[in-house]
Design an enzyme around this catalytic site. Sequence first.
Site, PDB file in Angstrom:
ATOM      1  N   LYS A  89     -32.298 -15.867   0.065  1.00 52.89           N
ATOM      2  CA  LYS A  89     -33.145 -14.586  -0.715  1.00 52.89           C
ATOM      3  C   LYS A  89     -34.978 -15.298   0.391  1.00 52.89           C
ATOM      4  CE  LYS A  89     -35.125 -12.809  -4.191  1.00 52.89           C
ATOM      5  NZ  LYS A  89     -35.837 -12.018  -3.296  1.00 52.89           N
ATOM      6  N   LYS A 113     -38.392 -24.200   0.618  1.00 47.99           N
ATOM      7  CA  LYS A 113     -38.756 -23.575  -0.523  1.00 47.99           C
ATOM      8  C   LYS A 113     -38.222 -23.238  -1.964  1.00 47.99           C
ATOM      9  CE  LYS A 113     -41.655 -20.514   0.607  1.00 47.99           C
ATOM     10  NZ  LYS A 113     -42.434 -19.230   0.391  1.00 47.99           N
ATOM     11  N   LYS A 125     -34.641 -14.120   5.657  1.00 47.13           N
ATOM     12  CA  LYS A 125     -35.931 -14.085   5.840  1.00 47.13           C
ATOM     13  C   LYS A 125     -36.288 -12.327   6.532  1.00 47.13           C
ATOM     14  CE  LYS A 125     -40.632 -14.030   4.812  1.00 47.13           C
ATOM     15  NZ  LYS A 125     -41.149 -14.676   3.724  1.00 47.13           N
ATOM     16  N   GLY A 164     -40.962  -8.903  -1.737  1.00 45.23           N
ATOM     17  CA  GLY A 164     -42.531  -7.909  -0.610  1.00 45.23           C
ATOM     18  C   GLY A 164     -42.895  -9.553   0.467  1.00 45.23           C
ATOM     19  N   ASP A 165     -43.365  -9.509   1.291  1.00 46.10           N
ATOM     20  CA  ASP A 165     -44.046 -10.442   2.314  1.00 46.10           C
ATOM     21  C   ASP A 165     -45.253  -9.608   2.784  1.00 46.10           C
ATOM     22  OD1 ASP A 165     -43.622 -13.054   2.953  1.00 46.10           O
ATOM     23  OD2 ASP A 165     -45.449 -12.047   4.633  1.00 46.10           O
ATOM     24  N   THR A 208     -47.312 -15.389  -7.057  1.00 46.07           N
ATOM     25  CA  THR A 208     -47.371 -16.832  -6.404  1.00 46.07           C
ATOM     26  C   THR A 208     -48.412 -16.867  -6.240  1.00 46.07           C
ATOM     27  OG1 THR A 208     -45.878 -15.258  -4.396  1.00 46.07           O
ATOM     28  CG2 THR A 208     -47.477 -16.760  -3.753  1.00 46.07           C
TER      29      THR A 208
HETATM   30  P1  NDP Z   1     -50.293  -8.507   1.585  1.00 39.62           P
HETATM   31  O1  NDP Z   1     -49.781  -7.484   3.012  1.00 39.62           O
HETATM   32  O2  NDP Z   1     -51.293  -8.570   0.637  1.00 39.62           O
HETATM   33  O3  NDP Z   1     -51.788  -9.354   2.017  1.00 39.62           O
HETATM   34  C1  NDP Z   1     -52.103 -10.005   3.474  1.00 39.62           C
HETATM   35  C2  NDP Z   1     -53.038 -10.629   3.577  1.00 39.62           C
HETATM   36  O4  NDP Z   1     -53.810 -11.350   4.922  1.00 39.62           O
HETATM   37  C3  NDP Z   1     -54.248  -9.398   4.146  1.00 39.62           C
HETATM   38  O5  NDP Z   1     -55.599  -9.389   4.081  1.00 39.62           O
HETATM   39  C4  NDP Z   1     -54.272  -9.302   5.798  1.00 39.62           C
HETATM   40  O6  NDP Z   1     -55.696  -8.570   6.506  1.00 39.62           O
HETATM   41  C5  NDP Z   1     -54.425 -11.180   6.104  1.00 39.62           C
HETATM   42  N1  NDP Z   1     -54.108 -11.024   6.957  1.00 39.62           N
HETATM   43  C6  NDP Z   1     -52.346 -10.550   7.337  1.00 39.62           C
HETATM   44  N2  NDP Z   1     -52.271 -11.164   9.040  1.00 39.62           N
HETATM   45  C7  NDP Z   1     -53.243 -10.896   9.348  1.00 39.62           C
HETATM   46  C8  NDP Z   1     -53.566 -11.559  11.046  1.00 39.62           C
HETATM   47  N3  NDP Z   1     -52.671 -11.895  11.701  1.00 39.62           N
HETATM   48  N4  NDP Z   1     -54.555 -12.646  10.826  1.00 39.62           N
HETATM   49  C9  NDP Z   1     -55.723 -12.603  10.152  1.00 39.62           C
HETATM   50  N5  NDP Z   1     -55.598 -11.810   8.379  1.00 39.62           N
HETATM   51  C10 NDP Z   1     -54.437 -11.645   8.160  1.00 39.62           C
HETATM   52  O7  NDP Z   1     -49.900 -10.398   2.091  1.00 39.62           O
HETATM   53  P2  NDP Z   1     -49.511 -11.595   1.092  1.00 39.62           P
HETATM   54  O8  NDP Z   1     -50.979 -11.587  -0.263  1.00 39.62           O
HETATM   55  O9  NDP Z   1     -48.222 -10.993  -0.022  1.00 39.62           O
HETATM   56  O10 NDP Z   1     -48.894 -12.343   1.514  1.00 39.62           O
HETATM   57  C11 NDP Z   1     -50.196 -13.076   2.233  1.00 39.62           C
HETATM   58  C12 NDP Z   1     -49.149 -14.492   2.609  1.00 39.62           C
HETATM   59  O11 NDP Z   1     -48.776 -15.225   1.563  1.00 39.62           O
HETATM   60  C13 NDP Z   1     -48.708 -14.624   3.483  1.00 39.62           C
HETATM   61  O12 NDP Z   1     -48.562 -15.817   4.993  1.00 39.62           O
HETATM   62  C14 NDP Z   1     -47.078 -14.117   3.508  1.00 39.62           C
HETATM   63  O13 NDP Z   1     -46.231 -14.965   3.918  1.00 39.62           O
HETATM   64  C15 NDP Z   1     -47.032 -15.126   2.005  1.00 39.62           C
HETATM   65  N6  NDP Z   1     -46.606 -15.353   1.189  1.00 39.62           N
HETATM   66  C16 NDP Z   1     -46.314 -14.033  -0.393  1.00 39.62           C
HETATM   67  C17 NDP Z   1     -45.097 -14.222  -0.924  1.00 39.62           C
HETATM   68  C18 NDP Z   1     -45.470 -12.749  -2.167  1.00 39.62           C
HETATM   69  O14 NDP Z   1     -45.027 -12.975  -2.935  1.00 39.62           O
HETATM   70  N7  NDP Z   1     -46.404 -11.575  -1.356  1.00 39.62           N
HETATM   71  C19 NDP Z   1     -45.142 -15.730  -1.413  1.00 39.62           C
HETATM   72  C20 NDP Z   1     -45.270 -16.587  -0.536  1.00 39.62           C
HETATM   73  C21 NDP Z   1     -45.772 -16.335   0.705  1.00 39.62           C
HETATM   74  P3  NDP Z   1     -55.457  -7.243   7.289  1.00 39.62           P
HETATM   75  O15 NDP Z   1     -54.630  -6.251   5.986  1.00 39.62           O
HETATM   76  O16 NDP Z   1     -56.194  -6.913   8.202  1.00 39.62           O
HETATM   77  O17 NDP Z   1     -53.839  -7.712   7.224  1.00 39.62           O
HETATM   78  O1  2IT Z   2     -42.991 -16.479   0.932  1.00 41.22           O
HETATM   79  C1  2IT Z   2     -42.346 -15.766  -0.102  1.00 41.22           C
HETATM   80  O2  2IT Z   2     -41.412 -16.837  -0.700  1.00 41.22           O
HETATM   81  C2  2IT Z   2     -42.140 -14.344  -0.193  1.00 41.22           C
HETATM   82  N1  2IT Z   2     -42.552 -13.556   0.469  1.00 41.22           N
HETATM   83  C3  2IT Z   2     -41.282 -13.900  -1.744  1.00 41.22           C
HETATM   84  C4  2IT Z   2     -40.074 -14.057  -1.161  1.00 41.22           C
HETATM   85  C5  2IT Z   2     -39.585 -13.071  -2.208  1.00 41.22           C
HETATM   86  O3  2IT Z   2     -38.025 -13.524  -2.314  1.00 41.22           O
HETATM   87  O4  2IT Z   2     -40.084 -13.489  -3.712  1.00 41.22           O
END
Ligand code: NDP
Ligand code: 2IT
Length: 443
Positions: A89, A113, A125, A164-165, A208
């Site tokens: 997952k 996690k 992943k 998603g991520d 999240t």
């Molecule tokens: P989104 O794509 O929705 O948003 C990502 C955000 O981070 C954007 O504002 C983006 O800016 C910024 N960003 C991405 N790459 C960079 C970079 N190299 N330098 C600066 N800013 C950056 O992603 P999420 O919000 O889903 O994910 C954010 C973080 O949370 C990640 O680390 C992800 O792995 C983690 N995460 C997400 C989960 C989920 O359920 N979605 C669960 C657990 C963890 P820009 O648009 O300019 O690239």
């Molecule tokens: O980093 C993470 O935990 C995620 N992007 C969410 C993974 C998931 O299966 O919902």
Amino acid sequence: MSYVDEVLQTTTERWHYQPEFCQAVTEVLKSIEPAVEANPHYEKGALLERLVAPEKATLFRVPWIDDNGKVHVNRGYRVQFNSAIGPYKGGLRFHPSVNMSIIKFLGFEQIFKNSLTGLPIGGGKGGSDFDPKGKSDFEIMRFCQGFMTELYKVIGPNSDVPAGDIGVGGREIGYLFGQYKKITGRHEGVLTGKGLSYGGSLARTEATGYGLVYLASAMLNAHNNGLDGKTVVVSGSGNVAIYAIEKAQSLGAKVVTASDSSGYIYDADGIDLAILKQVKEKERARIVRYTELKPTAKFFAGEKPWGVKCDVALPCATQNELGLDGAKALVNNGCIAVAEGANMPSTIDATNYFIENKILFAPGKAANAGGVATSALEMSQNSARIIWTFDQVDAKLKDIMESIYGHMADAAVEYGHKDNFVVGANIAGFLKVADAMMAQGIV
Ligand code: NDP
Ligand code: 2IT
């Protein structure tokens, strides 16, 4: 040399060209050492050597055609890291920086996690170096279809369930699901984060960010403090950041920043969430657009928000976005707590600095586990063919985050590192997986 150091050395030598993966392995193995020493049978079972090796990693070609008829080729990845406690997952990331090192670090972190959530999910992943920025909806759709045309061969509702991520949200999951169903003819819970009309769970979009704030609150409450009245700095402006801001504000905090890869905005009145959602969820614009709609806010091009004075910091963008200088700035300005919404946003130096300075520091694998936990709740609803209400899912999410806080705090105490939640989260997550692996023999 200790068993942990031996495996760490071999692993970081073998994979020296995968720096993010080596960083994640170093951070985890170093902190679980007391638990490994206490269980000598792990070494006999080559437990750590097996733990750092993905069960399977798939790399595939994704050709797609843009709106002008030009053919492009991207690389697709799925790393199925560990299935000891449940089906693989973990999310899919679409970002130009994606490579095997990034996907392996994310998959490795995901093992612990997912274990911490208490739910039966293993770690995996995937993703692609495809850049969704500036692409039309049809281009995104064709890419997703091409990606799924390979991915479907290795996933399934009882074997591997992606989500998603970064760069993969509701729109992409919809296109991916449509293609999976077209190829296989099966409408089943093979992806999470689906739309509400076709099997998605209420509160998965928010999970999240909400979960991050539930965990941060639990951590502050346990130290006779709380979020009410606190000034909060957030990085990122995507899915995690937006819903972290929403929940922090609802608990009485004032969030003054948000960012993207072009820079950060500072809004002394507190972020106007309706404007931020308009800019990011509807227009898919750059963060500077916020200051056009809210002219009293300021934009700082090319900068990170860590120099802004705050009580609590929530890094919610990406790996290694918070280095030692940022950590020092936060501590100098009186920050008392950091909870990681992103995966591995703090460098090892920054993490150590927070811990040495007695900052309440919640590592990503605990703090952002609410997303994957709610994905597991989506899987349960899909299997049972039922739908829980928003409040039911949100209540379960809150319980899960509070119990993660409890488990990591208890493990930290048990292994002699009270309030070191890096040690606590890693050990608590690790022990369950390790014991499941030992029970299942050498496989
Ligand atoms: P989104 O794509 O929705 O948003 C990502 C955000 O981070 C954007 O504002 C983006 O800016 C910024 N960003 C991405 N790459 C960079 C970079 N190299 N330098 C600066 N800013 C950056 O992603 P999420 O919000 O889903 O994910 C954010 C973080 O949370 C990640 O680390 C992800 O792995 C983690 N995460 C997400 C989960 C989920 O359920 N979605 C669960 C657990 C963890 P820009 O648009 O300019 O690239
Ligand atoms: O980093 C993470 O935990 C995620 N992007 C969410 C993974 C998931 O299966 O919902």
